[in-house]
Design a protein around this motif. Structure first.
Motif, PDB file in Angstrom:
ATOM      1  N   ASN A   1       0.956  -1.260   0.005  1.00 13.89           N
ATOM      2  CA  ASN A   1       0.124  -0.129  -0.021  1.00 13.89           C
ATOM      3  C   ASN A   1       0.805   1.263   0.085  1.00 13.89           C
ATOM      4  O   ASN A   1       1.882   1.353   0.939  1.00 13.89           O
ATOM      5  CB  ASN A   1      -0.904  -0.025   1.269  1.00 13.89           C
ATOM      6  CG  ASN A   1      -1.759   1.117   1.150  1.00 13.89           C
ATOM      7  OD1 ASN A   1      -1.501   2.194   1.455  1.00 13.89           O
ATOM      8  ND2 ASN A   1      -3.164   0.779   1.038  1.00 13.89           N
ATOM      9  N   TRP A   2       0.668   2.118  -1.045  1.00 10.88           N
ATOM     10  CA  TRP A   2       1.754   3.154  -1.093  1.00 10.88           C
ATOM     11  C   TRP A   2       1.685   3.924   0.053  1.00 10.88           C
ATOM     12  O   TRP A   2       2.701   4.619   0.432  1.00 10.88           O
ATOM     13  CB  TRP A   2       1.503   3.893  -2.384  1.00 10.88           C
ATOM     14  CG  TRP A   2       2.408   4.787  -2.961  1.00 10.88           C
ATOM     15  CD1 TRP A   2       2.428   6.153  -2.567  1.00 10.88           C
ATOM     16  CD2 TRP A   2       3.707   4.465  -3.526  1.00 10.88           C
ATOM     17  NE1 TRP A   2       3.590   6.785  -3.100  1.00 10.88           N
ATOM     18  CE2 TRP A   2       4.223   5.967  -3.576  1.00 10.88           C
ATOM     19  CE3 TRP A   2       4.262   3.503  -4.032  1.00 10.88           C
ATOM     20  CZ2 TRP A   2       5.690   5.930  -4.298  1.00 10.88           C
ATOM     21  CZ3 TRP A   2       5.643   3.544  -4.691  1.00 10.88           C
ATOM     22  CH2 TRP A   2       6.277   4.774  -4.835  1.00 10.88           C
ATOM     23  N   SER A   3       0.639   4.532   0.191  1.00 10.11           N
ATOM     24  CA  SER A   3       0.351   5.492   1.379  1.00 10.11           C
ATOM     25  C   SER A   3       0.794   5.037   2.545  1.00 10.11           C
ATOM     26  O   SER A   3       1.386   5.775   3.437  1.00 10.11           O
ATOM     27  CB  SER A   3      -1.155   5.844   1.391  1.00 10.11           C
ATOM     28  OG  SER A   3      -1.622   6.517   0.141  1.00 10.11           O
ATOM     29  N   TYR A   4       0.180   3.772   3.190  1.00  8.99           N
ATOM     30  CA  TYR A   4       0.831   3.204   4.282  1.00  8.99           C
ATOM     31  C   TYR A   4       2.282   2.593   4.385  1.00  8.99           C
ATOM     32  O   TYR A   4       2.592   2.032   5.274  1.00  8.99           O
ATOM     33  CB  TYR A   4      -0.384   2.354   4.976  1.00  8.99           C
ATOM     34  CG  TYR A   4      -1.555   3.323   4.996  1.00  8.99           C
ATOM     35  CD1 TYR A   4      -2.532   3.194   4.489  1.00  8.99           C
ATOM     36  CD2 TYR A   4      -1.765   4.133   6.316  1.00  8.99           C
ATOM     37  CE1 TYR A   4      -3.701   3.817   4.538  1.00  8.99           C
ATOM     38  CE2 TYR A   4      -2.923   4.791   6.460  1.00  8.99           C
ATOM     39  CZ  TYR A   4      -3.932   4.661   5.562  1.00  8.99           C
ATOM     40  OH  TYR A   4      -5.328   5.470   5.531  1.00  8.99           O
ATOM     41  N   ASP A   5       2.645   2.411   3.143  1.00 11.85           N
ATOM     42  CA  ASP A   5       4.006   1.575   3.008  1.00 11.85           C
ATOM     43  C   ASP A   5       3.967   0.318   3.673  1.00 11.85           C
ATOM     44  O   ASP A   5       4.985  -0.199   4.430  1.00 11.85           O
ATOM     45  CB  ASP A   5       5.119   2.500   3.665  1.00 11.85           C
ATOM     46  CG  ASP A   5       6.674   1.764   3.299  1.00 11.85           C
ATOM     47  OD1 ASP A   5       7.513   2.028   3.964  1.00 11.85           O
ATOM     48  OD2 ASP A   5       6.525   1.223   2.445  1.00 11.85           O
ATOM     49  N   SER A   6       2.794  -0.359   3.599  1.00  8.42           N
ATOM     50  CA  SER A   6       2.583  -1.854   4.111  1.00  8.42           C
ATOM     51  C   SER A   6       2.525  -2.908   3.320  1.00  8.42           C
ATOM     52  O   SER A   6       1.967  -2.923   2.210  1.00  8.42           O
ATOM     53  CB  SER A   6       1.324  -1.631   4.832  1.00  8.42           C
ATOM     54  OG  SER A   6       0.150  -1.335   3.925  1.00  8.42           O
ATOM     55  N   PRO A   7       3.656  -3.777   3.308  1.00 10.38           N
ATOM     56  CA  PRO A   7       3.763  -4.856   2.625  1.00 10.38           C
ATOM     57  C   PRO A   7       2.821  -6.147   2.546  1.00 10.38           C
ATOM     58  O   PRO A   7       2.484  -6.366   3.964  1.00 10.38           O
ATOM     59  CB  PRO A   7       5.284  -5.203   2.629  1.00 10.38           C
ATOM     60  CG  PRO A   7       5.744  -4.952   4.027  1.00 10.38           C
ATOM     61  CD  PRO A   7       4.684  -3.743   4.139  1.00 10.38           C
ATOM     62  N   PHE A   8       2.649  -6.710   1.656  1.00  8.71           N
ATOM     63  CA  PHE A   8       2.107  -8.097   2.160  1.00  8.71           C
ATOM     64  C   PHE A   8       2.260  -8.899   1.080  1.00  8.71           C
ATOM     65  O   PHE A   8       2.484  -8.926  -0.087  1.00  8.71           O
ATOM     66  CB  PHE A   8       0.186  -7.803   2.081  1.00  8.71           C
ATOM     67  CG  PHE A   8      -0.612  -8.925   2.230  1.00  8.71           C
ATOM     68  CD1 PHE A   8      -1.088  -9.724   1.276  1.00  8.71           C
ATOM     69  CD2 PHE A   8      -0.797  -9.367   3.577  1.00  8.71           C
ATOM     70  CE1 PHE A   8      -1.931 -10.840   1.561  1.00  8.71           C
ATOM     71  CE2 PHE A   8      -1.641 -10.641   3.764  1.00  8.71           C
ATOM     72  CZ  PHE A   8      -2.066 -11.372   2.764  1.00  8.71           C
ATOM     73  N   TYR A   9       2.509 -10.251   1.550  1.00 10.96           N
ATOM     74  CA  TYR A   9       3.061 -11.443   0.766  1.00 10.96           C
ATOM     75  C   TYR A   9       2.004 -12.723   0.658  1.00 10.96           C
ATOM     76  O   TYR A   9       1.647 -13.041   1.495  1.00 10.96           O
ATOM     77  CB  TYR A   9       4.413 -11.924   1.385  1.00 10.96           C
ATOM     78  CG  TYR A   9       5.382 -10.699   1.361  1.00 10.96           C
ATOM     79  CD1 TYR A   9       5.410  -9.896   2.497  1.00 10.96           C
ATOM     80  CD2 TYR A   9       6.250 -10.504   0.454  1.00 10.96           C
ATOM     81  CE1 TYR A   9       6.437  -8.892   2.591  1.00 10.96           C
ATOM     82  CE2 TYR A   9       7.365  -9.355   0.317  1.00 10.96           C
ATOM     83  CZ  TYR A   9       7.311  -8.592   1.442  1.00 10.96           C
ATOM     84  OH  TYR A   9       8.355  -7.591   1.481  1.00 10.96           O
ATOM     85  N   GLY A  10       2.229 -12.903  -0.633  1.00  8.93           N
ATOM     86  CA  GLY A  10       1.405 -14.519  -0.689  1.00  8.93           C
ATOM     87  C   GLY A  10       2.470 -15.495  -0.609  1.00  8.93           C
ATOM     88  O   GLY A  10       3.799 -15.216  -0.350  1.00  8.93           O
ATOM     89  N   ASP A  11       2.020 -16.702  -0.470  1.00 12.27           N
ATOM     90  CA  ASP A  11       2.822 -17.868  -0.177  1.00 12.27           C
ATOM     91  C   ASP A  11       4.149 -17.902  -0.885  1.00 12.27           C
ATOM     92  O   ASP A  11       5.051 -18.167  -0.572  1.00 12.27           O
ATOM     93  CB  ASP A  11       1.977 -19.169  -0.428  1.00 12.27           C
ATOM     94  CG  ASP A  11       1.058 -19.125   0.713  1.00 12.27           C
ATOM     95  OD1 ASP A  11       0.049 -20.038   0.606  1.00 12.27           O
ATOM     96  OD2 ASP A  11       0.935 -18.569   1.652  1.00 12.27           O
ATOM     97  N   SER A  12       3.879 -17.282  -2.223  1.00 10.95           N
ATOM     98  CA  SER A  12       5.055 -17.600  -3.223  1.00 10.95           C
ATOM     99  C   SER A  12       6.212 -16.791  -2.939  1.00 10.95           C
ATOM    100  O   SER A  12       7.330 -16.688  -3.329  1.00 10.95           O
ATOM    101  CB  SER A  12       4.587 -17.375  -4.640  1.00 10.95           C
ATOM    102  OG  SER A  12       3.902 -16.037  -4.841  1.00 10.95           O
ATOM    103  N   GLY A  13       5.852 -15.548  -2.188  1.00 10.77           N
ATOM    104  CA  GLY A  13       6.836 -14.454  -1.774  1.00 10.77           C
ATOM    105  C   GLY A  13       7.378 -14.317  -0.468  1.00 10.77           C
ATOM    106  O   GLY A  13       8.270 -13.614  -0.187  1.00 10.77           O
ATOM    107  N   LYS A  14       6.705 -15.477   0.421  1.00 13.90           N
ATOM    108  CA  LYS A  14       7.154 -15.094   1.811  1.00 13.90           C
ATOM    109  C   LYS A  14       8.616 -15.649   2.176  1.00 13.90           C
ATOM    110  O   LYS A  14       8.838 -16.779   1.727  1.00 13.90           O
ATOM    111  CB  LYS A  14       6.076 -16.074   2.648  1.00 13.90           C
ATOM    112  CG  LYS A  14       4.780 -15.257   2.699  1.00 13.90           C
ATOM    113  CD  LYS A  14       3.953 -16.040   3.676  1.00 13.90           C
ATOM    114  CE  LYS A  14       2.355 -15.567   3.777  1.00 13.90           C
ATOM    115  NZ  LYS A  14       1.467 -16.285   4.530  1.00 13.90           N
ATOM    116  N   GLY A  15       9.349 -14.781   2.770  1.00 13.99           N
ATOM    117  CA  GLY A  15      10.485 -15.409   3.238  1.00 13.99           C
ATOM    118  C   GLY A  15      11.659 -15.029   2.179  1.00 13.99           C
ATOM    119  O   GLY A  15      12.829 -15.007   2.753  1.00 13.99           O
TER     120      GLY A  15
END
Length: 122
Positions: free
Chosen positions: A51-65
């Motif tokens: 989220n650009w405004s809150y700079d909050s990342p979120f990952y799917g299973d393929s991207g975690k870690g």
């Protein structure tokens, strides 16, 4: 908004790549920027979003870690740093921007880049 995705290429397993998604026409302000990928014969898969405004990342299973999504305000660019790449990460990676109700689905992302191919050799 026009999105330009870049940074794909051929890399050996265990290597790293950094993808970039740059917007033109307006800034990413107010948008969620997501990365999806699509391998041949498979559905488009959510990788990560921010989220650009809150700079909050979120990952799917393929991207975690292994993957990290980050933004650069000054360059109006979102990056996807991909480490410890595996052959199963081979896909066309797309960046998208919008205001989705559910970030993990393509629906709600109004703007899409052209995709950049990532190939991971074993």
């Amino acid at each position: 908004v026009q999105l330009q995705a870049s940074g794909g290429g051929l890399v050996q397993a265990g290597g790293s790549l950094r993808l970039s998604c740059t917007a033109s026409g307006r800034t990413f302000s107010g948008y969620t920027v997501g990365w999806f990928r699509q391998a041949p014969g498979k559905e488009r898969e959510f990788v990560a979003s921010i989220n650009w405004s809150y700079d909050s990342p979120f990952y799917g299973d393929s991207g975690k870690g292994r993957f990290t999504i980050a933004r650069d305000n000054a360059k109006n660019t979102v990056y996807l740093q991909m480490n410890s790449l595996k052959p199963e990460d081979t896909a066309v990676y797309y960046c998208a921007a919008g205001q989705p109700d559910i970030v993990v689905t393509p629906v709600g992302y109004n703007y899409w880049g052209q995709g950049t191919l990532v190939t991971v050799s074993s």
